[in-house]
Design a protein around this motif. Sequence first.
Motif, PDB file in Angstrom:
ATOM      1  N   LYS A  64      24.124  11.128  31.934  1.00 23.50           N
ATOM      2  CA  LYS A  64      25.099  12.027  31.304  1.00 23.50           C
ATOM      3  C   LYS A  64      24.451  13.360  30.945  1.00 23.50           C
ATOM      4  O   LYS A  64      25.044  14.420  31.156  1.00 23.50           O
ATOM      5  CB  LYS A  64      25.700  11.373  30.057  1.00 23.50           C
ATOM      6  CG  LYS A  64      26.611  10.214  30.360  1.00 23.50           C
ATOM      7  CD  LYS A  64      27.049   9.543  29.061  1.00 23.50           C
ATOM      8  CE  LYS A  64      27.728   8.228  29.316  1.00 23.50           C
ATOM      9  NZ  LYS A  64      28.069   7.534  28.064  1.00 23.50           N
ATOM     10  N   GLN A  65      23.225  13.320  30.419  1.00 22.06           N
ATOM     11  CA  GLN A  65      22.512  14.557  30.064  1.00 22.06           C
ATOM     12  C   GLN A  65      22.223  15.401  31.305  1.00 22.06           C
ATOM     13  O   GLN A  65      22.385  16.620  31.276  1.00 22.06           O
ATOM     14  CB  GLN A  65      21.198  14.232  29.349  1.00 22.06           C
ATOM     15  CG  GLN A  65      21.359  13.720  27.957  1.00 22.06           C
ATOM     16  CD  GLN A  65      20.036  13.243  27.354  1.00 22.06           C
ATOM     17  OE1 GLN A  65      19.052  13.012  28.065  1.00 22.06           O
ATOM     18  NE2 GLN A  65      20.029  13.082  26.041  1.00 22.06           N
ATOM     19  N   GLN A  66      21.805  14.761  32.373  1.00 20.74           N
ATOM     20  CA  GLN A  66      21.478  15.497  33.595  1.00 20.74           C
ATOM     21  C   GLN A  66      22.720  16.134  34.214  1.00 20.74           C
ATOM     22  O   GLN A  66      22.678  17.277  34.670  1.00 20.74           O
ATOM     23  CB  GLN A  66      20.788  14.584  34.614  1.00 20.74           C
ATOM     24  CG  GLN A  66      19.405  14.144  34.188  1.00 20.74           C
ATOM     25  CD  GLN A  66      18.495  15.330  33.923  1.00 20.74           C
ATOM     26  OE1 GLN A  66      18.303  16.188  34.759  1.00 20.74           O
ATOM     27  NE2 GLN A  66      17.943  15.397  32.718  1.00 20.74           N
ATOM     28  N   ILE A  67      23.826  15.405  34.223  1.00 21.89           N
ATOM     29  CA  ILE A  67      25.072  15.958  34.768  1.00 21.89           C
ATOM     30  C   ILE A  67      25.544  17.115  33.897  1.00 21.89           C
ATOM     31  O   ILE A  67      25.945  18.166  34.405  1.00 21.89           O
ATOM     32  CB  ILE A  67      26.146  14.861  34.908  1.00 21.89           C
ATOM     33  CG1 ILE A  67      25.751  13.900  36.048  1.00 21.89           C
ATOM     34  CG2 ILE A  67      27.526  15.469  35.152  1.00 21.89           C
ATOM     35  CD1 ILE A  67      26.626  12.674  36.174  1.00 21.89           C
ATOM     36  N   SER A  68      25.462  16.959  32.588  1.00 30.07           N
ATOM     37  CA  SER A  68      25.868  18.020  31.671  1.00 30.07           C
ATOM     38  C   SER A  68      24.984  19.259  31.847  1.00 30.07           C
ATOM     39  O   SER A  68      25.477  20.387  31.924  1.00 30.07           O
ATOM     40  CB  SER A  68      25.801  17.520  30.232  1.00 30.07           C
ATOM     41  OG  SER A  68      26.095  18.544  29.332  1.00 30.07           O
ATOM     42  N   LYS A  69      23.690  19.057  31.929  1.00 27.09           N
ATOM     43  CA  LYS A  69      22.735  20.152  32.105  1.00 27.09           C
ATOM     44  C   LYS A  69      22.980  20.875  33.434  1.00 27.09           C
ATOM     45  O   LYS A  69      22.903  22.098  33.507  1.00 27.09           O
ATOM     46  CB  LYS A  69      21.317  19.577  32.064  1.00 27.09           C
ATOM     47  CG  LYS A  69      20.215  20.561  32.162  1.00 27.09           C
ATOM     48  CD  LYS A  69      18.887  19.801  32.018  1.00 27.09           C
ATOM     49  CE  LYS A  69      17.693  20.671  32.290  1.00 27.09           C
ATOM     50  NZ  LYS A  69      16.448  19.890  32.187  1.00 27.09           N
ATOM     51  N   GLY A 126      25.849  20.986  34.996  1.00 27.67           N
ATOM     52  CA  GLY A 126      27.153  21.635  34.931  1.00 27.67           C
ATOM     53  C   GLY A 126      28.222  21.020  35.818  1.00 27.67           C
ATOM     54  O   GLY A 126      29.390  21.366  35.712  1.00 27.67           O
ATOM     55  N   HIS A 127      27.848  20.108  36.667  1.00 22.07           N
ATOM     56  CA  HIS A 127      28.819  19.407  37.523  1.00 22.07           C
ATOM     57  C   HIS A 127      28.170  18.147  38.083  1.00 22.07           C
ATOM     58  O   HIS A 127      26.959  18.000  38.071  1.00 22.07           O
ATOM     59  CB  HIS A 127      29.344  20.306  38.644  1.00 22.07           C
ATOM     60  CG  HIS A 127      28.265  20.862  39.527  1.00 22.07           C
ATOM     61  ND1 HIS A 127      27.842  20.235  40.661  1.00 22.07           N
ATOM     62  CD2 HIS A 127      27.505  21.984  39.411  1.00 22.07           C
ATOM     63  CE1 HIS A 127      26.880  20.954  41.227  1.00 22.07           C
ATOM     64  NE2 HIS A 127      26.655  22.018  40.480  1.00 22.07           N
ATOM     65  N   THR A 180      29.384   5.829  32.410  1.00 24.17           N
ATOM     66  CA  THR A 180      29.088   6.755  33.506  1.00 24.17           C
ATOM     67  C   THR A 180      29.152   5.978  34.819  1.00 24.17           C
ATOM     68  O   THR A 180      29.605   4.843  34.838  1.00 24.17           O
ATOM     69  CB  THR A 180      27.727   7.469  33.283  1.00 24.17           C
ATOM     70  OG1 THR A 180      27.614   8.554  34.192  1.00 24.17           O
ATOM     71  CG2 THR A 180      26.567   6.535  33.408  1.00 24.17           C
TER      72      THR A 180
END
Length: 113
Positions: A14-19, A21-22, A60
């Motif tokens: 979740k952090q990597q996807i958020s960082k 941006g998509h 996720t």
Amino acid sequence: MTLTLTENAAKHIKQQISKRGHGIALRIGLQKSGCSGYSYTYDVADEIREDDRLFPSEGTNIVVNTSDLPFLSGSQIDFVQEGLNSFYKLNNPNIDNTCGCGESFSLNESAKI
């Protein structure tokens, strides 16, 4: 066929996807590599392809190409931190042996196609 995430792995995805941006999931695959035969590949998936299978877990998603499913079925994906290193770690019941450096592995005969 199942794949699951630990809470720690889900949090990291979740952090990597958020960082980034998509993205919609962690894509896990296999490639022939190393002294034992195979290694894992990891990427953020932006789409679900026709030959993919989606596995929701811990809020996720994991995406795997159907050709890799027999090799990954039953695996639990964790994200661990050891000293300065952090990485995904798979508890994969289909592994027969790992190489000395831990970067590649061979598969049980029952997992091979």
